[in-house]
Design an enzyme around this catalytic site. Structure first.
Site, PDB file in Angstrom:
ATOM      1  N   GLU A  66      33.361 -21.074 -16.728  1.00 33.31           N
ATOM      2  CA  GLU A  66      33.617 -21.123 -18.167  1.00 33.31           C
ATOM      3  C   GLU A  66      34.218 -22.460 -18.585  1.00 33.31           C
ATOM      4  OE1 GLU A  66      32.548 -19.269 -20.373  1.00 33.31           O
ATOM      5  OE2 GLU A  66      31.906 -17.524 -19.234  1.00 33.31           O
ATOM      6  N   CYS A 222      18.367 -15.485 -29.394  1.00 30.15           N
ATOM      7  CA  CYS A 222      18.900 -15.756 -30.736  1.00 30.15           C
ATOM      8  C   CYS A 222      19.399 -17.199 -30.804  1.00 30.15           C
ATOM      9  CB  CYS A 222      20.021 -14.766 -31.054  1.00 30.15           C
ATOM     10  SG  CYS A 222      20.472 -14.688 -32.800  1.00 30.15           S
ATOM     11  N   CYS A 229      12.827 -13.579 -32.517  1.00 29.90           N
ATOM     12  CA  CYS A 229      13.227 -12.283 -33.090  1.00 29.90           C
ATOM     13  C   CYS A 229      12.368 -11.137 -32.572  1.00 29.90           C
ATOM     14  CB  CYS A 229      13.161 -12.341 -34.615  1.00 29.90           C
ATOM     15  SG  CYS A 229      14.379 -13.460 -35.350  1.00 29.90           S
ATOM     16  N   CYS A 232      13.894  -9.690 -29.486  1.00 32.41           N
ATOM     17  CA  CYS A 232      15.318  -9.341 -29.536  1.00 32.41           C
ATOM     18  C   CYS A 232      15.515  -7.844 -29.328  1.00 32.41           C
ATOM     19  CB  CYS A 232      15.905  -9.765 -30.877  1.00 32.41           C
ATOM     20  SG  CYS A 232      17.649  -9.338 -31.034  1.00 32.41           S
TER      21      CYS A 232
END
Length: 422
Positions: A66, A222, A229, A232
């Site tokens: 991270e 996204c 889309c 998704c």
């Protein structure tokens, strides 16, 4: 959430929340990318490995990934991550490393203070926390330098199973589209709302997988431009997608009455109406970025013949704070804008005299060319000169750390990508 916010901006239906969780996790189980930190977390299991008197505590895989992934793409991070975890697999190993070693491994990854803070935090865990990592988002953020709200949530949920949400750039984009949030997504008020939503949505039984799934959706489906889309897994829950198309037919644009009579803190301002050509990419809205600061720096590659006949080059260490803190570079000097070349040479020659301990003739500096390097907030141009020296030069130990290196030693040192370009 405040009662003034309309339902279209909220996740207030428990049945919808449950369906969204199930759809997203099922998609993640099928489609997640094979990334080294995920494999390491899976191998260790949720909860990781605790410290004991006999077993050094393993360096948390998610923490390192991270920190490296802040402002850096996954493809760039993977090799750095693998080398880091191989070199310093435990908290103790990282705590014992020198900052020079950390900078050398980090060289080229950018935002060098991240590596320094990772090591500082490891030293704190070993020296002050008996080698035991904090295991809640609250303690991680409070106790470890360089760990903010997002990183703390990611570590706590993925490594230790805490049911806490996360909000990063990918999550902001997904949530803003799911709930038609068009206000400035960088504003503190909107960010607070998004954190509330993330904490409502996070799956209590698989918080780490859910948070990774939400981030994965933003990274692969996204996306900022040309989102997929049709692929998704949660489009049926997406208010932006519904607004673009309803059962294949154009959807009417909602009246202003649908959203707090034009006074909604999460809707776009009236001066920025819906642009039908943008579709779901109307969301999120961001404040315009400030243009990068323009800087010019003169830098000189000083060369001398080493004791074994190979060319050696002088590198000096930058200050321990600020841009490129602690890294090595060729002697360099910031320049005023619109400075004539003759004046640039004179100022650089005067700067080099401190390192040489003897006068340097401006006319002896050979102009090589210019190198442009773009930092996140600085458009930097390096004006590159070279100077070949006769005889040995004794460096003044009272000045900043400096040393002569061969070309191979230069590339193995903690130097920035900009200096490698030079």
């Amino acid at each position: 959430a405040p009662a003034s916010l309309p339902a279209r901006h909220l996740f207030s239906d428990p049945a919808e929340v449950e369906a969204l969780r199930g759809n997203l996790l099922a998609w993640y189980d099928r489609c997640k990318r094979d990334l080294p930190w995920r494999a390491l977390v899976t191998a260790r299991g949720v909860g990781g490995v605790g410290a004991s008197a006999l077993t050094p505590a393993l360096l948390p895989a998610v923490w390192v990934s991270e920190i490296m992934l802040q402002q850096t793409q996954v493809a760039t991070v993977i090799d750095y991550y693998n080398r880091w975890m191989q070199k310093w697999p435990t908290l103790q190993a990282l705590a014992q490393a020198s900052l020079e070693e950390v900078n050398e491994l980090w060289a080229g990854l950018g935002y060098y203070s991240r590596g320094k803070r990772l090591q500082e935090a490891a030293r704190k865990v070993v020296a002050e926390l008996a080698g035991r990592m904090p295991r809640t988002a609250e303690d991680l953020q409070k106790l470890l330098p360089g760990v903010g709200r997002y990183t703390a949530g990611a570590i706590a949920s993925i490594s230790y199973g805490q049911a806490t949400g996360v909000v990063d750039g990918n999550v902001i984009r997904v949530l803003c589209r799911l709930r038609c949030i068009g206000a400035d997504s960088s504003s503190p008020a909107v960010i607070d709302r998004l954190w509330d939503m993330a904490n409502v949505l996070v799956d209590r039984s698989r918080p780490g997988d859910f948070n990774q799934a939400l981030m994965e959706l933003g990274a692969t489906v996204c996306v900022p431009k040309a989102p997929l889309c049709g692929e998704c897994p949660v489009k049926q829950h997406c208010q932006a997608w519904r607004r673009v198309s309803l059962f294949g037919k154009p959807s009417p644009v909602p009246d202003v009455e649908d959203c707090c009579v034009g006074d909604c803190p999460l809707c776009p301002p009236a001066t920025e109406p819906w642009d039908s050509s943008l579709g779901v990419t109307n969301f999120p809205r961001k404040a315009a970025k400030k243009p990068p600061r323009v800087m010019r720096t003169a830098t000189c590659v000083l060369e001398q013949r080493g004791c074994h006949g190979a060319s050696e080059y002088l590198i000096v260490q930058r200050p321990s704070s600020g841009l490129l803190a602690g890294l090595w570079e060729f002697p360099s000097l910031p320049l005023a804008q619109d400075l004539q070349e003759e004046k640039e040479r004179e100022e650089l020659a005067h700067h080099l005299q401190a390192w040489m301990g003897r006068p340097v003739a401006a006319k002896g500096l050979q102009f090589i060319g210019e190198v442009v390097h773009i930092f996140s907030h600085i458009h930097q141009t390096y004006v590159v000169y070279s100077l070949r020296l006769d005889g040995d030069v004794t460096l003044d130990p009272a000045l900043s750390p400096s040393r002569w290196v061969t070309e191979d030693e230069f590339h193995a040192s903690a130097v920035s990508t900009a200096m490698k370009k030079v």
